[in-house]
Design an enzyme around this catalytic site. Structure first.
Site, short mmCIF file in Angstrom:
data_model
loop_
_atom_site.label_atom_id
_atom_site.label_comp_id
_atom_site.label_asym_id
_atom_site.label_seq_id
_atom_site.Cartn_x
_atom_site.Cartn_y
_atom_site.Cartn_z
N GLN A 61 30.44 36.45 -21.47
CA GLN A 61 30.36 36.60 -20.06
C GLN A 61 31.40 35.40 -19.30
O GLN A 61 31.32 35.61 -18.10
CB GLN A 61 29.10 36.36 -19.52
CG GLN A 61 27.85 37.33 -20.06
CD GLN A 61 26.52 37.00 -19.74
OE1 GLN A 61 26.03 37.36 -18.66
NE2 GLN A 61 25.92 36.25 -20.81
N ASP A 74 36.50 31.77 -18.60
CA ASP A 74 37.27 30.29 -18.68
C ASP A 74 38.24 30.55 -19.98
O ASP A 74 39.44 29.78 -19.82
CB ASP A 74 36.28 29.21 -18.86
CG ASP A 74 35.37 29.18 -20.17
OD1 ASP A 74 36.01 30.00 -20.96
OD2 ASP A 74 34.40 28.73 -20.04
N HIS A 132 33.13 39.97 -18.21
CA HIS A 132 33.16 39.65 -16.99
C HIS A 132 34.60 39.24 -16.47
O HIS A 132 34.87 38.68 -15.36
CB HIS A 132 32.21 38.58 -16.35
CG HIS A 132 30.71 38.96 -16.34
ND1 HIS A 132 29.85 38.29 -16.50
CD2 HIS A 132 30.29 40.19 -16.57
CE1 HIS A 132 28.49 38.88 -16.31
NE2 HIS A 132 28.86 40.22 -16.39
N THR A 179 23.14 31.48 -21.80
CA THR A 179 23.14 32.27 -20.68
C THR A 179 21.56 32.63 -20.23
O THR A 179 20.69 32.53 -21.03
CB THR A 179 23.56 33.87 -21.30
OG1 THR A 179 23.30 34.74 -20.17
CG2 THR A 179 22.77 34.48 -22.42
N SER A 180 21.44 32.69 -18.95
CA SER A 180 20.21 32.63 -18.37
C SER A 180 19.50 34.10 -18.66
O SER A 180 18.37 34.28 -18.41
CB SER A 180 20.42 32.33 -16.94
OG SER A 180 21.34 33.27 -16.35
C1 BJW Z 1 23.05 25.65 -21.92
C2 BJW Z 1 23.70 24.53 -21.91
C3 BJW Z 1 24.12 23.83 -22.89
C4 BJW Z 1 23.45 25.05 -19.79
N1 BJW Z 1 23.66 24.47 -24.16
N2 BJW Z 1 22.66 26.16 -22.93
C5 BJW Z 1 20.93 44.14 -6.15
C6 BJW Z 1 22.34 43.92 -5.47
C7 BJW Z 1 23.65 44.29 -6.07
C8 BJW Z 1 23.61 44.19 -7.26
C9 BJW Z 1 22.62 44.00 -8.05
C10 BJW Z 1 21.37 43.91 -7.54
N3 BJW Z 1 20.23 43.67 -8.40
C11 BJW Z 1 20.71 43.90 -9.67
C12 BJW Z 1 21.96 44.14 -9.43
C13 BJW Z 1 23.05 44.02 -10.68
C14 BJW Z 1 23.88 42.75 -10.60
C15 BJW Z 1 22.91 41.50 -11.55
O1 BJW Z 1 22.43 41.64 -12.54
N4 BJW Z 1 22.25 40.91 -10.47
C16 BJW Z 1 21.22 39.94 -10.67
C17 BJW Z 1 21.75 38.49 -10.61
C18 BJW Z 1 19.81 40.42 -10.28
N5 BJW Z 1 24.84 43.09 -11.68
C19 BJW Z 1 26.08 43.28 -11.20
O2 BJW Z 1 26.49 43.57 -10.09
C20 BJW Z 1 27.14 43.89 -12.41
N6 BJW Z 1 27.63 45.02 -11.97
C21 BJW Z 1 26.76 46.10 -11.99
O3 BJW Z 1 25.53 46.16 -12.41
O4 BJW Z 1 27.40 47.33 -11.82
C22 BJW Z 1 26.59 48.45 -11.43
C23 BJW Z 1 26.09 48.36 -9.92
C24 BJW Z 1 27.01 48.71 -9.07
C25 BJW Z 1 26.47 48.62 -7.72
C26 BJW Z 1 25.23 47.96 -7.42
C27 BJW Z 1 24.55 47.63 -8.44
C28 BJW Z 1 24.96 47.86 -9.67
C29 BJW Z 1 28.19 42.59 -12.26
C30 BJW Z 1 28.02 41.36 -12.38
C31 BJW Z 1 29.06 40.40 -12.31
C32 BJW Z 1 28.60 38.91 -12.77
N7 BJW Z 1 29.58 38.26 -12.10
C33 BJW Z 1 29.69 36.64 -12.39
C34 BJW Z 1 30.81 35.97 -11.84
C35 BJW Z 1 32.23 36.35 -12.71
C36 BJW Z 1 33.26 35.84 -12.19
C37 BJW Z 1 33.36 34.31 -12.09
O5 BJW Z 1 33.18 33.79 -12.90
O6 BJW Z 1 33.60 33.89 -10.91
O7 BJW Z 1 29.47 36.55 -13.82
S1 BJW Z 1 28.29 36.03 -11.71
C38 BJW Z 1 27.83 34.89 -13.23
O8 BJW Z 1 26.72 35.26 -13.69
C39 BJW Z 1 29.04 35.03 -14.14
C40 BJW Z 1 28.30 34.89 -15.39
O9 BJW Z 1 29.17 35.64 -16.37
C41 BJW Z 1 27.04 35.52 -15.09
C42 BJW Z 1 25.96 35.10 -16.15
O10 BJW Z 1 25.65 33.75 -16.01
P1 BJW Z 1 25.44 32.95 -17.21
O11 BJW Z 1 26.48 32.98 -17.98
O12 BJW Z 1 24.06 33.46 -17.65
O13 BJW Z 1 25.28 31.40 -16.67
P2 BJW Z 1 24.21 31.00 -15.96
O14 BJW Z 1 24.57 29.69 -15.13
O15 BJW Z 1 22.85 31.84 -15.30
O16 BJW Z 1 23.17 30.20 -17.06
C43 BJW Z 1 23.61 29.29 -17.98
C44 BJW Z 1 22.53 29.20 -19.07
O17 BJW Z 1 23.05 28.04 -19.84
C45 BJW Z 1 21.35 28.67 -18.55
O18 BJW Z 1 20.16 29.46 -19.16
C46 BJW Z 1 21.23 27.12 -19.08
O19 BJW Z 1 19.89 26.78 -19.38
C47 BJW Z 1 22.09 26.98 -20.24
N8 BJW Z 1 23.05 25.84 -20.80
N9 BJW Z 1 23.90 24.11 -20.26
C48 BJW Z 1 23.00 25.45 -24.14
N10 BJW Z 1 25.04 22.78 -23.16
#
Ligand code: BJW
Ligand code: ZN
Length: 246
Positions: free
Chosen positions: A104, A107, A122, A191-192
């Site tokens: 996801q 970088d 992503h 990932t969360s």
């Molecule tokens: C460690 C550590 C160490 C720390 N060792 N571990 C309501 C309205 C609109 C949309 C939605 C809605 N409800 C649901 C949706 C769908 C939405 C969604 O899921 N939202 C939820 C948040 C509710 N998803 C989308 O919109 C996706 N598209 C989609 O579904 O299309 C269909 C659709 C269309 C129209 C309407 C609805 C649906 C697209 C999602 C795109 C996500 N984009 C981002 C930004 C990318 C660009 C950028 O970087 O700028 O992607 S957001 C951000 O979150 C980024 C990440 O890839 C993504 C996931 O985050 P990740 O990687 O899990 O990071 P963190 O910070 O959350 O977690 C880090 C973890 O690491 C933690 O657990 C720590 O404990 C751990 N950690 N240090 C091991 N050293």
């Protein structure tokens, strides 16, 4: 090396032709100095996702959105892969069956670490996409100059990443879902597990008979379905899982 983090199941699958999928999130790059999104030091503590990571935000204020991405591009440009990225590459090198990294992260650090078979679901910080002609171009130069940057066709360029409310690239997504449904072992690291559709992948793997291993600093919604949960920094736990030292 902490032997208690070694996963005999992962090592056995890797060596016996099993299919392996790694699902990576921001925690994978945390030890490289790349901020995560959620949590105490996460980007969403200081920035509102809806102001910066939605198509509506870009339509309203492309300069603001680009300034945020330029700040992140500058930050990531100074970062190097850590031992977690290296462990993934090492695992790929050892796997005798199929291997896919679904990341996801935008970088690009997995590429730098040498992983070859990956899907950046992503998108990528180092690519732009033209709103006019749709061209995707690799742009490593930083800073990009006047914002928003323009395409040779005159169209406005945007970061080639996936924002909330946008569909993930179809081919990329379908290969990630297919691999999840066929793998013997899925390792879910840093990932969360709250952003869909990618958060479905561990469940898909599990329902298809796969073995799910989670690596994270803390428990997540994935922990309840995981067969193994290893709590600790990915840069320490992942090398231990595969039995290597960096
Ligand atoms: C460690 C550590 C160490 C720390 N060792 N571990 C309501 C309205 C609109 C949309 C939605 C809605 N409800 C649901 C949706 C769908 C939405 C969604 O899921 N939202 C939820 C948040 C509710 N998803 C989308 O919109 C996706 N598209 C989609 O579904 O299309 C269909 C659709 C269309 C129209 C309407 C609805 C649906 C697209 C999602 C795109 C996500 N984009 C981002 C930004 C990318 C660009 C950028 O970087 O700028 O992607 S957001 C951000 O979150 C980024 C990440 O890839 C993504 C996931 O985050 P990740 O990687 O899990 O990071 P963190 O910070 O959350 O977690 C880090 C973890 O690491 C933690 O657990 C720590 O404990 C751990 N950690 N240090 C091991 N050293
Ligand atoms: Zn163009």
């Amino acid at each position: 090396m902490d032997a208690s983090n070694r996963s005999d199941r992962l090592v056995a699958a890797a060596e016996s032709g099993g299919g392996i999928v790694i699902l990576a999130g921001a925690g994978m790059s945390a030890e490289s100095g790349v901020p995560t999104f959620r949590g105490a030091d996460g980007l969403w503590r200081n920035f509102r996702a809806e102001d910066l990571a939605t198509p509506g935000a870009f339509a309203r204020d492309p300069v603001l959105v680009w300034e945020w991405y330029e700040w992140r591009r500058g930050l990531v440009a100074e970062c190097e892969p850590n031992a977690a990225h290296s462990a993934v590459t090492e695992l790929e090198n050892r796997v005798t069956g199929s291997f896919l990294l679904v990341t996801q992260n935008v970088d690009g650090l997995h590429r730098v670490a040498g992983t070859r078979n990956y899907r950046e679901v992503h998108g990528c910080l180092w690519e732009t996409r033209c709103l006019g002609c749709g061209d995707v171009v690799e742009r490593r130069d930083h800073p990009l100059g006047e914002l928003p940057p323009k395409c040779t066709c005159g169209g406005t360029l945007r970061p080639n990443v996936v924002w909330f409310g946008e569909n993930l690239p179809e081919a990329t997504l379908s290969s990630a879902f297919a691999a999840a449904g066929e793998c013997d072992v899925m390792v879910v690291a840093g990932t969360s597990g709250v952003v869909y559709p990618i958060a479905h992948l561990p469940r898909i793997a599990k329902d298809a008979g796969g073995y799910v291993i989670e690596v994270n600093l803390e428990r997540t919604p994935i922990s309840t379905l995981a067969d193994e949960v290893h709590l600790g920094p990915a840069g320490e736990v992942l090398p231990d899982l595969v039995g290597v030292t960096f």
